[in-house]
Design a protein around this motif. Structure first.
Motif, short mmCIF file in Angstrom:
data_model
loop_
_atom_site.label_atom_id
_atom_site.label_comp_id
_atom_site.label_asym_id
_atom_site.label_seq_id
_atom_site.Cartn_x
_atom_site.Cartn_y
_atom_site.Cartn_z
N GLY A 1 -3.70 4.07 7.58
CA GLY A 1 -4.78 5.00 7.80
C GLY A 1 -4.91 5.57 9.26
O GLY A 1 -5.83 6.14 9.83
N ALA A 2 -3.69 5.33 10.04
CA ALA A 2 -3.63 6.02 11.39
C ALA A 2 -3.34 7.32 11.38
O ALA A 2 -2.23 7.53 10.41
CB ALA A 2 -2.51 4.96 12.07
N PRO A 3 -3.64 8.06 12.44
CA PRO A 3 -3.42 9.48 12.26
C PRO A 3 -1.79 9.85 12.56
O PRO A 3 -1.69 10.73 11.80
CB PRO A 3 -4.08 9.95 13.43
CG PRO A 3 -4.82 8.85 14.12
CD PRO A 3 -4.53 7.74 13.36
N ALA A 4 -1.00 8.89 12.87
CA ALA A 4 0.35 9.12 13.08
C ALA A 4 0.88 9.24 11.81
O ALA A 4 2.05 10.15 11.69
CB ALA A 4 1.00 8.04 13.70
N THR A 5 0.19 8.65 10.87
CA THR A 5 0.62 8.65 9.32
C THR A 5 0.27 10.15 8.98
O THR A 5 -1.09 10.42 8.92
CB THR A 5 0.29 7.66 8.41
OG1 THR A 5 0.14 6.49 9.10
CG2 THR A 5 1.03 7.51 7.28
N PRO A 6 0.84 11.00 8.24
CA PRO A 6 0.40 12.40 7.57
C PRO A 6 -0.64 11.99 6.64
O PRO A 6 -0.54 10.93 5.93
CB PRO A 6 1.53 12.76 7.24
CG PRO A 6 2.89 12.60 7.68
CD PRO A 6 2.55 11.04 8.11
N ASN A 7 -1.92 12.74 6.78
CA ASN A 7 -2.91 12.34 5.70
C ASN A 7 -3.47 10.93 5.72
O ASN A 7 -3.29 10.58 4.70
CB ASN A 7 -2.77 12.97 4.45
CG ASN A 7 -1.87 14.40 4.51
OD1 ASN A 7 -2.49 15.29 5.15
ND2 ASN A 7 -0.87 14.89 4.02
N GLY A 8 -3.55 10.47 6.84
CA GLY A 8 -3.93 8.87 6.90
C GLY A 8 -5.15 8.67 5.86
O GLY A 8 -5.82 9.65 5.80
N ILE A 9 -5.09 7.55 5.47
CA ILE A 9 -5.98 7.09 4.33
C ILE A 9 -7.34 6.69 4.79
O ILE A 9 -7.19 5.96 5.82
CB ILE A 9 -5.49 6.00 3.33
CG1 ILE A 9 -4.29 6.63 2.72
CG2 ILE A 9 -6.20 5.69 2.36
CD1 ILE A 9 -3.47 5.25 2.06
N ASN A 10 -8.48 7.45 4.39
CA ASN A 10 -9.74 7.25 5.21
C ASN A 10 -10.03 6.00 4.51
O ASN A 10 -10.38 5.59 3.43
CB ASN A 10 -10.66 8.23 4.39
CG ASN A 10 -11.98 8.32 5.28
OD1 ASN A 10 -12.59 7.29 4.89
ND2 ASN A 10 -12.32 9.34 5.99
N ILE A 11 -10.60 5.01 5.40
CA ILE A 11 -10.82 3.66 5.24
C ILE A 11 -12.30 3.57 4.37
O ILE A 11 -12.40 2.88 3.64
CB ILE A 11 -10.90 2.74 6.51
CG1 ILE A 11 -9.51 2.63 7.07
CG2 ILE A 11 -11.72 1.31 6.16
CD1 ILE A 11 -9.39 1.91 8.23
N GLU A 12 -13.14 4.52 5.07
CA GLU A 12 -14.67 4.55 4.42
C GLU A 12 -14.45 4.91 2.94
O GLU A 12 -15.23 4.34 2.11
CB GLU A 12 -15.58 5.69 5.22
CG GLU A 12 -17.02 5.65 4.69
CD GLU A 12 -17.97 6.37 5.48
OE1 GLU A 12 -17.92 6.68 6.78
OE2 GLU A 12 -18.95 6.96 4.97
N ASN A 13 -13.57 5.94 2.75
CA ASN A 13 -13.53 6.12 1.12
C ASN A 13 -13.23 4.84 0.39
O ASN A 13 -13.62 4.54 -0.74
CB ASN A 13 -12.42 7.27 0.79
CG ASN A 13 -13.01 8.38 1.52
OD1 ASN A 13 -14.38 8.83 1.73
ND2 ASN A 13 -12.12 9.58 1.62
N ILE A 14 -12.10 4.13 0.87
CA ILE A 14 -11.95 3.05 -0.05
C ILE A 14 -12.86 1.98 0.01
O ILE A 14 -13.08 1.24 -1.20
CB ILE A 14 -10.54 2.33 0.84
CG1 ILE A 14 -9.46 3.15 0.97
CG2 ILE A 14 -10.34 0.78 0.16
CD1 ILE A 14 -8.31 2.45 1.88
N VAL A 15 -13.58 1.98 1.21
CA VAL A 15 -14.68 0.82 1.02
C VAL A 15 -15.96 1.31 -0.02
O VAL A 15 -16.29 0.55 -0.79
CB VAL A 15 -15.33 0.85 2.45
CG1 VAL A 15 -16.65 -0.09 2.30
CG2 VAL A 15 -14.52 0.21 3.48
N LYS A 16 -16.05 2.66 -0.09
CA LYS A 16 -16.96 3.03 -1.12
C LYS A 16 -16.42 2.75 -2.37
O LYS A 16 -17.18 2.34 -3.24
CB LYS A 16 -17.43 4.67 -0.93
CG LYS A 16 -18.33 4.88 0.43
CD LYS A 16 -18.47 6.33 0.60
CE LYS A 16 -19.39 6.63 1.42
NZ LYS A 16 -19.35 7.78 1.93
#
Lengths: 558, 195
Positions: A498-513
């Motif tokens: 989820g960190a910005p250093a990773t390209p297209n970091g995975i959005n935590i809020e989307n996972i939670v939802k």
């Protein structure tokens, strides 16, 4: 250029134990490296992260240790030379794929590093001795004492893995992993065409652990271990000094260095058997060493594994032998030269007075703290304003925020392993009607926080409260605060999904939802008013709720 | 042969708090000792133990070194970057041990702290060789920052012959270890300690 990539073989450079492991892997021609960071193993990943492109090695920070090992298994099945590294507790996470991997064996040679932390310098949860896993998994295990051995043993481990088609584990401890010394370099293997030359050749007999084949595999594994035992008998890493005495010492890993220091200090000349192999043990070599002795001292940290083995072997060859171990060597805490000096002095009835000094006055304890400017201070401040902290149970977890357990924060009522704060919160809300706030870090959330979050939704963490609604108690369902500082901070700022250093970091809020949580908000804790209000509001919700506190680690800005 | 080659073993403990740069100092001394052909072992801690808590690193060099940890009572030099932390390291000292201390206190929150006088009076009970240097103050005054006070102290130590390593080796090690953008400041600190 990075010194660790130096092409000057025979040159000596100062390396940390973990860096020496990296160098050993490079000299072995490693192709695929995976890890999840954890002290005291983290610098293995950090170093590969820096040098992998130049060294032409594939490297990844995987989401957790189980996944890291599975990635390595896939690469090994495809014929690549693999290194996988983790801290002790990571080995527990990776245990499930580890056992069948030892059954199937490796195709591409594979070395697994597991780093223990006696005295728990950087480990909450337990003083684990990963040697027990060597028995459980039947995985050949080597124990280096210093950085030179870290490098040499990694190379030997790759050779053993290649020869016997089995993964090999190297167990280090903090004082090995974080020890520096001048290490003599060897040649880095020509790294042309390292990447993507793997090939998966279908071979269900080898790769599928389905019964009844799995039972045959176990027999094959035990045969392999016996052969490796014979190999260990001849290996240079199990070596004894040629001194003659009725007394002798058996030791391994860092303890060996303390023994040598102690013998010098006490001016003693005793035979020492240093074991580089922990599993399988060179039993014949040990029998030969103890056959004519009267008394043997076993110097090992933590649980007495070697001591028990030697006692059994003594029954065969020298039943009058007195084997002394934990009687003189403590089982809790790491060893120090001082402890070993005293133990050897007692063992040999030599008078020795430690010349240590002490004072009556002791400075007050200085607890580790969140850094000045850490965004977590803001979360703590909001919580203390939003709730009566005596009435709420606070679930701790592994990461910088486990410092919430120290003064002045004092917001930690339980602490266990990675990902556990949420799982335990569910159990508490199911059993009581107490309000629980569970903390989980961003990297921990990806590591093992998602399945327990799904569990709070699936098994309705609020159920108990609902049933007792007529008690007029407010409903209790856990509030989970995901502390997103956009990095894996505690272990040295590694990236995560989820960190910005990773390209297209995975959005935590989307996972939670996506997990079915209805009440979720992402907030910057700088907005204290909104943060406090949301805590109050969410704690009254009839179902699990999640606040994602998003503000980068202060160290990232430096 | 350089006179320092004659030493059998030199044991040095550096104490301070997480974030004071102890590991950098360890690296510099270790590299400098390697330039002089010594065997070396060091021990440091990472992770949780670094977060502003008490930190202690060990450096040993000489002809042949086994353990990276220094036995109790066997330190030749205790280099303290903070006064409370120096007091914590007395178990490594004997009456001959030299204490080189930064005259500097980082307050420990919410408890009664010791005063400079309490610390130095107690250290004097252990050893007569107590050298209290206001390194943080000097660095702040002359260089505008005290982040280099550790560099100042190790440089001071080698110029005074308190660590059996040539100053030129330490200078070479600073050039090797310190990143380019901070090098000028660190070399200035090194030279400041000469005077």
């Amino acid at each position: 250029m990075e010194e660790i990539l130096s092409k000057k073989s025979r040159e000596k450079i100062i390396l940390l134990g973990n860096e020496a492991i990296v160098r050993g892997a490079l000299e072995s021609g490693v192709q695929f490296v995976s890890t999840y960071p954890g002290t005291p193993s983290s610098e293995i990943g950090n170093t590969f992260f820096r040098i992998a492109p130049k060294a032409n090695v594939y490297f990844e920070f995987s989401t957790n240790e189980k996944v890291a090992l599975e990635a390595a298994i896939g690469a090994s099945f495809s014929g690549l030379k693999c290194l996988m590294a983790m801290k002790n507790f990571g080995t527990n996470v990776a245990l499930e794929p580890l056992l069948p991997f030892v059954y199937t064996g490796s195709k591409g040679p594979t070395v697994i590093i597991s780093a223990d932390d006696p005295s728990c310098h950087s480990s909450a949860q337990s003083e684990e001795n990963t040697r027990a896993i060597s028995y459980l998994a039947h995985i050949p295990t080597l124990e280096p004492a210093d950085p030179q051995e870290c490098k040499d043993f990694v190379k030997l481990a790759f050779q053993i893995s290649e020869k016997f088609k089995i993964p090999v584990m190297i167990r280090t401890t903090t004082r090995v992993a974080h020890q520096k010394m001048p290490v003599e370099l060897g040649k880095i293997k020509n790294n042309d065409l390292r990447i993507k030359k793997g090939k998966f050749v279908k071979d269900p007999r080898k790769f599928v652990t389905l019964p009844p084949r799995v039972m045959e595999m176990k027999e094959e594994l035990l045969e392999k271990v016996e052969k490796i035992g014979n190999f260990a008998e001849k290996s240079y890493i199990n070596r004894q000094s040629s001194k003659k005495s009725n007394y002798g010492i058996i030791t391994s890993g860092i303890s060996y260095l303390y023994v040598m220091e102690a013998l010098k200090e006490l001016n003693l000349d005793l035979p020492v058997l240093k074991l580089g192999f922990f599993y399988p043990l060179p039993e014949e070599k040990i029998k030969h060493f103890i056959k004519k002795a009267k008394k043997i001292l076993i110097v090992e940290e933590l649980e007495p594994f070697l001591e028990k083995e030697v006692k059994i072997l003594a029954k065969e060859v020298n039943c009058k032998l007195e084997v002394v171990g934990k009687k003189l060597i403590p089982e809790v805490n790491e060893l120090t030269p001082g402890i070993v000096i005293s133990a050897i002095a007692k063992f040999t009835n030599k008078k020795y007075k430690i010349s240590s000094t002490s004072l009556k006055i002791k400075p007050p304890k200085r607890f580790p703290q969140l850094c000045p400017g850490c965004p977590y201070w803001l979360v703590v401040s909001a919580i203390k304003k939003a709730v009566d902290i005596k009435k709420v149970i606070f679930g701790g977890e592994i990461g910088c925020y486990m410092l919430f357990g120290n003064p002045p924060v004092n917001l930690q009522d339980y602490l266990s392993c990675m990902g556990s704060s949420v799982g335990i919160a569910h159990g508490i809300t199911k059993s009581t009607r107490k309000k629980v706030i569970a903390f989980v870090g961003d990297s921990s959330f990806f590591h093992s926080g998602i399945p327990p979050l799904i569990n709070t939704v699936f098994n309705k963490s609020n159920a108990q409260a609902k049933r007792r609604a007529r008690d007029k108690q407010s409903s209790a369902s856990p509030l989970i605060i995901i502390l997103n500082n956009e990095t894996t901070a505690m272990t040295g700022h590694q990236p995560h999904p989820g960190a910005p250093a990773t390209p297209n970091g995975i959005n935590i809020e989307n996972i939670v939802k996506g997990c079915g949580v209805k009440y979720v908000k992402t907030l910057d804790p700088v907005n204290q008013k909104e943060f406090i209000q949301t805590i109050k509001e969410f704690l009254e919700k009839p179902e699990v709720s999640v606040i994602i506190s998003k503000r980068p680690c202060i160290q990232l800005k430096k | 042969m350089h006179p320092t080659k004659k030493i059998d073993q030199f044991n040095m403990v550096i104490v301070g708090t997480g974030g004071q740069g102890l590991i950098t100092l360890l690296q510099i001394i270790a590299e400098a000792a390697l330039f002089e052909g010594f065997d070396i072992k060091t021990s440091e801690l990472h992770g949780l133990s670094q977060r502003g808590g008490s930190v202690e690193v060990h450096i040993k060099f000489g002809k042949k070194i086994y353990s990276p940890l220094i036995p109790q009572g066997r330190a030749d030099l205790v280099l303290g970057l903070e006064m409370h932390e120096t007091l914590r390291a007395v178990n490594f000292a004997n009456p001959k041990t030299l204490f080189l201390i930064n005259k500097y206190i980082i307050p420990i929150p919410m408890v009664k702290n010791l005063t400079e006088k309490e610390v130095s009076d107690n250290l004097k009970k252990i050893s007569k060789n107590i050298d209290l240097i206001p390194a943080s103050e000097i660095c702040k005054e002359k260089l505008g920052t005290d982040v280099v006070s550790g560099i100042y102290l190790i440089s001071f130590a080698v110029f005074k012959g308190l660590i059996p390593i040539k100053p030129s080796s330490v200078e070479k090690a600073i050039k090797k270890i310190i990143p380019a953008k901070y090098l000028e400041l660190n070399l200035k600190t090194f030279n400041l300690a000469k005077s």
